[in-house]
Design a protein around this motif. Structure first.
Motif: not given
Length: 160
Positions: A149-160
């Motif tokens: 759950g630390g900083p390596w878990c922060k994700l960005e999700i982009y769609r078409i």
């Protein structure tokens, strides 16, 4: 114009506007409201992708076919599954050799469902395994893994 001459405005335009390759269309944050094709960017700046063969997940993807997933939201967007458009299997965290492991070999069951923790900006999330509470999709300098759950878990999700 002859075979060896060209329209200089066309040449200039080609130089100014580089060719779009590898999924330049993924610029909109994914909002977890409907099924959509997405890419998942990790803190290292690249994207998750499925290995060419097998069920492995790599952290060196761009936006091409190996990095594309179908996001399938559930529970009003509070939970989500990701099906690879390459191998037709799901991202999952499962118990393997006494530890939780991230791969893309799921069949869509309980190991493939993730709780969405929004992180302020649109499309920025942490994804926690519903089955293994406290285990998140992560990627550090050693590659994709299950994180805490630390900083390596922060994700960005982009769609078409």
């Amino acid at each position: 114009m002859g075979c060896c001459t060209s329209d200089s405005s066309t040449d200039t335009q080609r130089l100014v506007q580089p060719e779009k390759r590898g999924g330049g269309e993924f610029t909109n944050p994914y909002m977890f409201k409907a099924k959509n094709t997405v890419i998942i960017r990790h803190p290292g700046g690249s994207h998750f992708r499925v290995a060419n063969t097998g069920e492995g997940v790599l952290g060196n993807g761009a936006k091409g076919k190996f990095a594309r997933f179908e996001a399938i939201p559930e529970n009003n967007g509070n939970r989500v599954k990701f099906r690879s458009l390459h191998n037709d299997k799901y991202l999952r965290i499962h118990h393997h050799e006494r530890k939780n492991k991230l791969d893309c070999g799921g069949q869509g069951g309980k190991f493939c469902l993730f709780k969405v923790h929004h992180q302020g900006q649109k499309g920025h999330v942490k994804l926690e395994s519903v089955h293994f509470a406290g285990s998140y999709i992560a990627c550090d300098s050693n590659g994709p893994k299950s994180g805490s759950g630390g900083p390596w878990c922060k994700l960005e999700i982009y769609r078409i």
